[in-house]
Scaffold this motif. Structure first.
Motif, PDB file in Angstrom:
ATOM      1  N   ASN A 146       0.940   3.958  -2.945  1.00 48.40           N
ATOM      2  CA  ASN A 146       0.765   5.479  -2.636  1.00 48.40           C
ATOM      3  C   ASN A 146       1.652   6.436  -3.023  1.00 48.40           C
ATOM      4  O   ASN A 146       1.663   7.356  -3.653  1.00 48.40           O
ATOM      5  N   LYS A 159       1.522   6.666  -7.008  1.00 47.49           N
ATOM      6  CA  LYS A 159       0.522   7.265  -7.526  1.00 47.49           C
ATOM      7  C   LYS A 159       0.678   8.671  -7.311  1.00 47.49           C
ATOM      8  O   LYS A 159       0.511   9.837  -8.088  1.00 47.49           O
ATOM      9  N   SER A 160       1.034   9.044  -6.080  1.00 48.94           N
ATOM     10  CA  SER A 160       1.569  10.941  -5.646  1.00 48.94           C
ATOM     11  C   SER A 160       2.616  11.368  -6.545  1.00 48.94           C
ATOM     12  O   SER A 160       2.388  12.501  -6.835  1.00 48.94           O
ATOM     13  N   ASN A 198       0.953  -1.230   0.263  1.00 50.21           N
ATOM     14  CA  ASN A 198       0.043  -0.244   0.268  1.00 50.21           C
ATOM     15  C   ASN A 198       0.834   1.404  -0.016  1.00 50.21           C
ATOM     16  O   ASN A 198       0.521   2.281  -0.749  1.00 50.21           O
ATOM     17  N   LYS A 199       1.872   1.358   0.788  1.00 54.79           N
ATOM     18  CA  LYS A 199       2.844   2.350   0.908  1.00 54.79           C
ATOM     19  C   LYS A 199       3.508   2.674  -0.443  1.00 54.79           C
ATOM     20  O   LYS A 199       3.484   4.046  -0.984  1.00 54.79           O
TER      21      LYS A 199
END
Length: 271
Positions: A66, A69-70, A62-63
């Motif tokens: 993220n 994506k960012s 998940n990290k």
């Protein structure tokens, strides 16, 4: 089919110099690289060539997603060694990583990597060929140093090449250790260097190491690579030859590797 490269590239970096070289060559050719470092051993070197370097554990899915994506990453390269032992120890694996592993019928190399790639593709990220930025590091056929193989060594290489291709079909490993036409070790979860150590202890001295690409090698991951650490392991355990697959294998620091091999009477050949 050739792809159009985005100016901003993502890099998931394991151990060693290979991820650093990719970041260096990409930057020299006008690309911006954002790295997610899964290892502390090359973190400082990566910072020289990457606009940003994030530190994560391999199981923090998940990290990692993220961050990608960012940063707006659309294309991503996997490079560098990540120890397969993490599948046993599972340090910092988030809940999602654990669930994905539970769903897998087998946890061999290709299955795990394809599962990861599938998750990344779902968020619009393309995983590109590992050699895209480092094709200059691929090895052509022939003997690389001054030390020539004996007929007996060539016989061991021929046998080991066939054996390594057969085990590659089963997605077991890419390397084997042979002496006098006898199998000393076949690479499993431990990785090439520990396979060399295990096989050479049985051989006592003058073992031959053979490392190849899998017959249906997916070039997005697991491209065979050797470096100075491999040669130092060979010297320590008295191996006399390493053969790799020509046009399919990377040497990161070729000049140093060949110099070390010549100094320590080790044959390096690509077949």
């Amino acid at each position: 089919m050739a792809i159009t490269l985005e100016r901003k590239q993502g890099l998931i970096a394991g151990d060693g110099l290979l991820p650093v070289k990719m970041a260096q060559y990409a930057k020299e050719n006008g690309f911006e690289v954002v790295a997610i470092s899964l290892s502390s051993d090359n973190y400082r070197e990566l910072k020289k060539y990457c606009s940003k370097v994030y530190s994560c554990c391999p199981g923090e899915i998940n990290k990692i997603e993220n961050i990608l994506k960012s940063e707006g990453i659309k294309q991503l390269t996997f490079l560098g060694k990540v120890s397969k032992s993490i599948l046993i120890k599972r340090p910092k694996f988030d809940k999602r990583a654990v669930e994905l592993l539970k769903q897998a019928a087998r946890l061999n190399d290709d299955k795990v990597m394809l599962m990861i790639i599938e998750q990344l593709e779902k968020i619009g990220i393309t995983i590109i060929d590992q050699t895209t930025f480092i094709k200059n590091l691929m090895i052509p056929s022939g003997v690389l140093g001054k030390i020539q193989p004996t007929k007996e060594q060539v016989d061991d290489v021929n046998y080991g090449y066939w054996l390594a291709k057969e085990t590659g079909k089963l997605d077991i490993g890419q390397s084997v250790v042979i002496k006098d036409k006898m199998i000393m070790a076949v690479e499993a979860i431990e990785g090439t260097d520990k396979c060399i150590r295990r096989g050479c202890k049985l051989a006592k001295k003058n073992a031959c190491i053979i490392k190849v690409a899998k017959p249906e090698q997916d070039k997005r991951f697991d491209i065979p690579a050797i470096g100075l650490r491999t040669l130092k392991t060979m010297k320590r355990y008295k191996a006399s030859l390493i053969a790799v697959e020509a046009g399919e294998t990377i040497i990161v620091d070729q000049e140093e590797v060949v110099k070390f091999a010549d100094k320590n009477n080790i044959v390096i050949m690509a077949v």
